[in-house]
Design an enzyme around this catalytic site. Structure first.
Site, PDB file in Angstrom:
ATOM      1  N   LYS A  65       0.863  -1.193   0.000  1.00 21.61           N
ATOM      2  CA  LYS A  65       0.000   0.000   0.000  1.00 21.61           C
ATOM      3  C   LYS A  65       0.894   1.234   0.000  1.00 21.61           C
ATOM      4  O   LYS A  65       1.024   1.962   0.989  1.00 21.61           O
ATOM      5  CB  LYS A  65      -0.961  -0.031   1.207  1.00 21.61           C
ATOM      6  CG  LYS A  65      -2.194   0.823   0.997  1.00 21.61           C
ATOM      7  CD  LYS A  65      -3.294   0.406   1.948  1.00 21.61           C
ATOM      8  CE  LYS A  65      -4.426   1.406   2.032  1.00 21.61           C
ATOM      9  NZ  LYS A  65      -5.150   1.645   0.795  1.00 21.61           N
ATOM     10  N   GLU A  71      -8.180  -5.324 -10.546  1.00 23.03           N
ATOM     11  CA  GLU A  71      -8.950  -4.641  -9.495  1.00 23.03           C
ATOM     12  C   GLU A  71      -9.363  -3.265 -10.004  1.00 23.03           C
ATOM     13  O   GLU A  71      -9.208  -2.967 -11.182  1.00 23.03           O
ATOM     14  CB  GLU A  71      -8.120  -4.531  -8.209  1.00 23.03           C
ATOM     15  CG  GLU A  71      -6.822  -3.759  -8.351  1.00 23.03           C
ATOM     16  CD  GLU A  71      -6.037  -3.614  -7.039  1.00 23.03           C
ATOM     17  OE1 GLU A  71      -6.615  -3.739  -5.947  1.00 23.03           O
ATOM     18  OE2 GLU A  71      -4.827  -3.343  -7.128  1.00 23.03           O
TER      19      GLU A  71
HETATM   20  N1  PMP Z   1      -7.248  -1.847  -4.192  1.00 19.85           N
HETATM   21  C1  PMP Z   1      -6.660  -0.640  -4.171  1.00 19.85           C
HETATM   22  C2  PMP Z   1      -5.682  -0.299  -5.249  1.00 19.85           C
HETATM   23  C3  PMP Z   1      -6.963   0.286  -3.158  1.00 19.85           C
HETATM   24  O1  PMP Z   1      -6.363   1.485  -3.132  1.00 19.85           O
HETATM   25  C4  PMP Z   1      -7.948  -0.069  -2.184  1.00 19.85           C
HETATM   26  C5  PMP Z   1      -8.355   0.917  -1.130  1.00 19.85           C
HETATM   27  N2  PMP Z   1      -7.323   1.266  -0.298  1.00 19.85           N
HETATM   28  C6  PMP Z   1      -8.523  -1.348  -2.241  1.00 19.85           C
HETATM   29  C7  PMP Z   1      -8.141  -2.210  -3.260  1.00 19.85           C
HETATM   30  C8  PMP Z   1      -9.527  -1.784  -1.217  1.00 19.85           C
HETATM   31  O2  PMP Z   1      -8.888  -2.039   0.013  1.00 19.85           O
HETATM   32  P1  PMP Z   1      -9.684  -1.976   1.405  1.00 19.85           P
HETATM   33  O3  PMP Z   1     -10.859  -2.875   1.250  1.00 19.85           O
HETATM   34  O4  PMP Z   1      -8.719  -2.493   2.400  1.00 19.85           O
HETATM   35  O5  PMP Z   1     -10.076  -0.552   1.610  1.00 19.85           O
END
Ligand code: PMP
Length: 282
Positions: free
Chosen positions: A145, A177
């Site tokens: 992240k 995604e």
């Molecule tokens: N993929 C990406 C690239 C993201 O930035 C996020 C959000 N942070 C997600 C998926 C979803 O992650 P989460 O469910 O942990 O918010």
């Protein structure tokens, strides 16, 4: 907007929060972040968010302050900003030096920043949104992240220009995604979502929705849906901490289920709300 933010041990007004121009976050995007949702003053799935924060830091060999430190910050952020429902933002960069050098010149003290913003929690079924199909132009460590989000931003700008809520990304024939979300495709009563490898961020909401789907007896396959099969899917939805379960009614010019929220998606929206309710009352 936070009244008070945390920066390297101080609680200050956001406009007074300043970092060095030699901070490696500023110069190289050498850092990571994490977002933790909070419902009624209690962080939701916090242990999973903190485990992902730890993995992101470990991948960059940046030391972690440890879970008690982060839990303490969450408590302080909520108390000082009088927020009960919100999104906590944590950012850690490798730290600041006195000059620019790709490799750090010495052992640095990480820069730690934290803030909270209010979140209007919804309890209904969201209106289905549109996505636009885009080639995934990001790097090959999407599992970290990272605060380096240039690819994500460019893709989101493109989606906005197409009147879409989010780009739906593909590499080759595989859907990976969204730019800030994971996806689930529904076909013949089963759910399909990309596996948690280096090509996606392992979303915490994704993980939770898989758990809820299994509790409902719905089969879940962690295998990527194919671009060539997109015209055949029955339902599609996105997941993220801020959007929870977001139904999708349209991919560019392809309508899904006549643009309505599908039955399985709705079941999962309701199951998600139920788990929030339990979390708030436990
Ligand atoms: N993929 C990406 C690239 C993201 O930035 C996020 C959000 N942070 C997600 C998926 C979803 O992650 P989460 O469910 O942990 O918010």
């Amino acid at each position: 907007m936070s009244t008070y933010v945390y920066l390297n041990g101080d609680w200050i007004a956001p406009e007074h929060a300043k970092v060095s121009v030699f901070d490696r976050g500023f110069l190289f995007a050498d850092g990571i972040y994490e977002v933790v949702p909070v419902y009624q003053g209690r962080p939701f799935l916090a242990e999973h968010h903190l485990a992902r924060l730890d993995r992101s830091l470990a991948a960059l060999a940046i030391p972690n302050h440890g879970d008690p430190f982060w839990y303490g910050l969450i408590e302080q952020l909520l108390a000082r900003n009088a927020i009960s429902d919100g999104l906590i933002y944590f950012q850690v960069t490798r730290g600041a030096e006195t000059q620019r050098s790709h490799l750090p010149l010495g052992t640095l003290t990480p820069t730690v920043f934290a803030s909270v913003s209010p979140l209007a929690v919804h309890w209904g079924v969201p209106t289905p949104a549109k996505v636009t199909l885009c080639e995934d132009i990001r790097w090959l460590r999407c599992d970290i992240k990272s605060i380096s989000l240039l690819g994500n931003i460019m893709l989101k700008q493109h989606a906005q220009a197409q009147g879409a809520m989010e780009p739906l990304l593909f590499r080759g024939d595989h859907i990976t995604e969204g730019a800030s979300s994971n996806y689930f495709a529904v076909k013949d009563g089963a759910l399909y979502t990309a596996p948690t490898d280096h090509l996606i961020l392992p979303g915490i909401t994704r993980m939770w929705v898989i758990e809820l789907a299994r509790q409902l007896g719905l089969p879940v396959y962690e295998q990527p849906f194919r671009v060539s099969e997109l015209t055949q899917l029955d339902e599609l939805f996105l997941t993220s901490s801020s959007r929870e379960v977001q139904p999708i009614g349209q991919i560019d010019d392809i309508m899904i289920g006549q643009g309505q929220c599908g039955k399985i998606t709705e079941q999962l929206v309701q199951a998600f709300h139920e788990s929030k309710r339990k979390h708030c009352s436990s």
